[in-house]
Design a protein around this motif. Structure first.
Motif, mmCIF file in Angstrom:
data_model
loop_
_atom_site.group_PDB
_atom_site.id
_atom_site.type_symbol
_atom_site.label_atom_id
_atom_site.label_comp_id
_atom_site.label_asym_id
_atom_site.label_seq_id
_atom_site.Cartn_x
_atom_site.Cartn_y
_atom_site.Cartn_z
ATOM 1 N N UNK A 18 0.854 -1.193 0.000
ATOM 2 C CA UNK A 18 0.000 0.000 0.000
ATOM 3 C C UNK A 18 0.892 1.246 0.000
ATOM 4 N N UNK A 19 0.262 2.390 0.268
ATOM 5 C CA UNK A 19 1.011 3.641 0.159
ATOM 6 C C UNK A 19 0.467 4.692 1.122
ATOM 7 N N UNK A 20 0.842 5.930 0.881
ATOM 8 C CA UNK A 20 0.446 7.032 1.765
ATOM 9 C C UNK A 20 -1.056 7.213 1.845
ATOM 10 N N UNK A 76 7.987 7.222 2.225
ATOM 11 C CA UNK A 76 7.873 7.484 3.675
ATOM 12 C C UNK A 76 7.663 8.980 3.906
ATOM 13 N N UNK A 77 8.374 9.789 3.141
ATOM 14 C CA UNK A 77 8.221 11.241 3.298
ATOM 15 C C UNK A 77 6.800 11.685 2.907
ATOM 16 N N UNK A 78 6.325 11.180 1.768
ATOM 17 C CA UNK A 78 4.993 11.603 1.303
ATOM 18 C C UNK A 78 3.901 11.094 2.247
ATOM 19 N N UNK A 79 4.042 9.855 2.722
ATOM 20 C CA UNK A 79 3.044 9.313 3.659
ATOM 21 C C UNK A 79 3.053 10.130 4.943
ATOM 22 N N UNK A 80 4.245 10.436 5.440
ATOM 23 C CA UNK A 80 4.312 11.148 6.729
ATOM 24 C C UNK A 80 3.707 12.542 6.622
ATOM 25 N N UNK A 81 3.908 13.195 5.470
ATOM 26 C CA UNK A 81 3.316 14.530 5.280
ATOM 27 C C UNK A 81 1.798 14.465 5.423
ATOM 28 N N UNK A 82 1.208 13.495 4.712
ATOM 29 C CA UNK A 82 -0.269 13.419 4.713
ATOM 30 C C UNK A 82 -0.795 12.974 6.073
ATOM 31 N N UNK A 83 -0.097 12.017 6.679
ATOM 32 C CA UNK A 83 -0.557 11.527 7.991
ATOM 33 C C UNK A 83 -0.554 12.671 8.998
ATOM 34 N N UNK A 84 0.505 13.483 8.934
ATOM 35 C CA UNK A 84 0.594 14.593 9.901
ATOM 36 C C UNK A 84 -0.367 15.732 9.557
ATOM 37 N N UNK A 85 -0.686 15.868 8.268
ATOM 38 C CA UNK A 85 -1.690 16.888 7.933
ATOM 39 C C UNK A 85 -3.034 16.509 8.557
#
Ligand code: AHR
Length: 513
Positions: free
Chosen positions: A130-132, A192-201
């Motif tokens: 899966x992904x972000x 990981x960077x893109x997923x973390x951005x969205x998760x934190x948004x």
């Protein structure tokens, strides 16, 4: 008897110990969930199917945070399969362990179990298959109060209040070819960077851990951390480390030395993380999440062997039986973690029940403690406060630890392995706790402790874990064959503390002001 000394000063500390250092791990693997923490129909199960005999032992063990749902399992997991009415959930083939996953236990059940155990949940998201997008939806499902598709679905499923999951792992062992859709450091760093951005948004209060190497023996070790942190440095708080100790070489002195390699591993990852910070002229410090560690080697099997077993549900796999030798190595690892309290701010013993675990159960039967249960329980109960910068003088020996990975045969020589491995923790009431491992198999060690500025300390309690038979184990029929006993030989005179440790022993001494 050998002689050794320890000197500590109240004002010289390594760092504050984060309670998250005492975490553990529940994966959908073997009988960890099904037949472990969850067994509807078991005579001790509550209305949720949670085994109360296991819960009691978990409370005694004292883990503070629990990683879930994997592990290798998470890299193929659709979290949506594990929520909603249990009878409608799909049964899936799990390609991590070649088993069948019934999905009758999932996100909400795990959060409820953590509540019952008073443990903080730590979630891993699937960045394999899966992904972000799936990751941010899971954060919305768990943490968003209401008024959106995923948060309202959680409410519809019966959990009105948000779960407020704080700690999130961005995938699992993404450097490992055994992982579903493993990645290069460039591919993983980006996702990981893109997923973390969205998760934190979705939820700015969360903390995130990027995957480091799945072992210090990986070919890509070092360059993996460097590149992953190049991508994720501004987006994560943690980088992960994993270590499994082994005695394949049947070389006990080197096996006992292996926790010193854990020390090196930690120091090296700190150096890499700080070099990434230096290149950016950043004062931010990435902390370490040692989110898998234990002894594991007897029950490792290849995929080719596992696939022959025909997709069982919750089979008894990775059920490592731990002996006294393993408990000593395990104690050494506890000391390594405590001695890096400044940078290792989270760690998870892998795992909790049945699967390479401190607690064993029989499905439909009793639960009992393995040998490794004891050092962990003592560390979690007593390792609270500040680790002091102890100066340890001890004789040492040369070891050559064997740590294979795939087809490679790797040896890690350590020139000076001190017989005495020690950690000293200061509590907030002016007392001290000494965690002492004597790695000498033949001789005892007389340890003299100079505890400067601590005044006249009094002995509160002292325990040793040892056995004349280093192969001794705990079993269903003899569950307390290996257990801590009182350590008699502790003398305090004129501010000097002298402790006589037996050969091959793990010792915990509590001193109070
Ligand atoms: O803890 C057992 C397995 O070890 C985990 O699933 C994986 O992350 C590691 O390789």
């Amino acid at each position: 008897m050998r002689k050794a000394s320890i000197m500590v000063d109240r004002d010289f500390a390594i760092g504050e110990i984060d309670p998250r250092l005492f975490g553990a791990f529940v994966e959908h693997l073997g009988r960890c969930v099904y037949g472990g923490i969850y067994e509807p129909g078991h005579e001790t199960a509550d209305k949720n199917g949670f085994r109360q005999d296991v819960l009691e032992l978990v409370r005694e063990l004292g883990p503070t945070i629990m990683r879930y749902p994997g592990g290798n399992f998470v890299s193929g997991y659709n979290w949506e399969d594990g929520v909603g009415p249990a009878e409608k959930r799909p049964v899936r083939l799990d390609l991590a362990w070649f088993t069948t996953e019934p999905n009758t236990f999932g996100t909400n059940e795990f959060v409820d179990w953590c509540k019952a155990a008073s443990i903080e949940p730590m979630f891993a998201v699937n960045l394999g298959t899966r992904d972000g997008d799936a990751a941010r939806n899971l954060v919305e499902y768990c943490n968003h109060p209401s008024g959106s598709y995923w948060s309202d679905l959680r409410i519809e499923h019966g959990w009105k209040e948000p779960h407020k999951i704080k700690f999130w792992c961005l995938g699992n062992e993404m450097d490992g070819p055994w992982q579903m859709e493993y990645k290069t450091a460039t591919e993983y760093g980006r996702i990981a960077k893109e997923a973390s951005k969205m998760m934190r948004w979705i939820d700015p209060s969360i903390e995130l851990a990027a995957c480091g190497s799945s072992g210090r023996n990986m070919n890509s070790y070092g360059s993996w951390e460097d590149e992953v942190l190049e991508h994720t440095f501004d987006h994560v708080e943690f980088i992960s480390l994993h270590t499994y100790f082994n005695n394949y070489a049947d070389d006990l002195p080197s096996f006992l030395a292996s926790p010193d390699i854990m020390d090196m591993f930690i120091d090296e990852v700190v150096a890499i993380a700080d070099s990434v910070a230096a290149r950016r002229r950043s004062s931010k410090r990435i902390m370490l999440s040692f989110d898998e560690w234990n002894v594991w080697y007897r029950t490792r099997r290849s995929r080719a062997e596992r696939v022959k077993e025909g997709w069982p549900v919750a089979p008894p796999i990775l059920e490592e039986i731990y002996n006294m030798e393993d408990a000593l190595v395990f104690g050494g690892a506890c000391i390594s973690l405590l001695n890096h309290a400044d940078r290792v701010k989270s760690a998870c013993l892998a795992q909790l029940v049945n699967v390479i675990a401190p607690i064993m159960t029989e499905t439909g039967g009793p639960a009992w403690r393995q040998t490794i249960f004891w050092p962990f329980a003592q560390m979690s109960k007593l390792g609270r406060g500040r680790t002091l910068r102890a100066r340890v003088e001890s004789d040492s020996y040369a070891s050559n630890y064997y740590d294979p990975r795939g087809a490679q045969d790797l040896y890690f020589p350590i020139k000076d392995t001190p017989y005495l491995k020690a950690s000293v923790v200061a509590d907030d009431k002016g007392g001290l706790v000494l965690f002492l491992l004597n790695r000498d198999l033949e001789q005892g060690v007389e340890v003299s402790v100079d505890a400067r500025n601590f005044g006249n300390l009094k002995l509160k309690a002292a325990e040793e874990l040892r056995d004349d038979d280093l192969k001794a184990i705990n079993t269903k029929t003899d569950p307390l064959r290996v257990k801590p006993n009182d350590l008699k030989d502790v003398r305090i005179a004129g501010g000097k503390i002298t402790i006589a440790l037996k050969p091959a022993s793990w010792n915990v001494i509590q001193l109070e002001a």
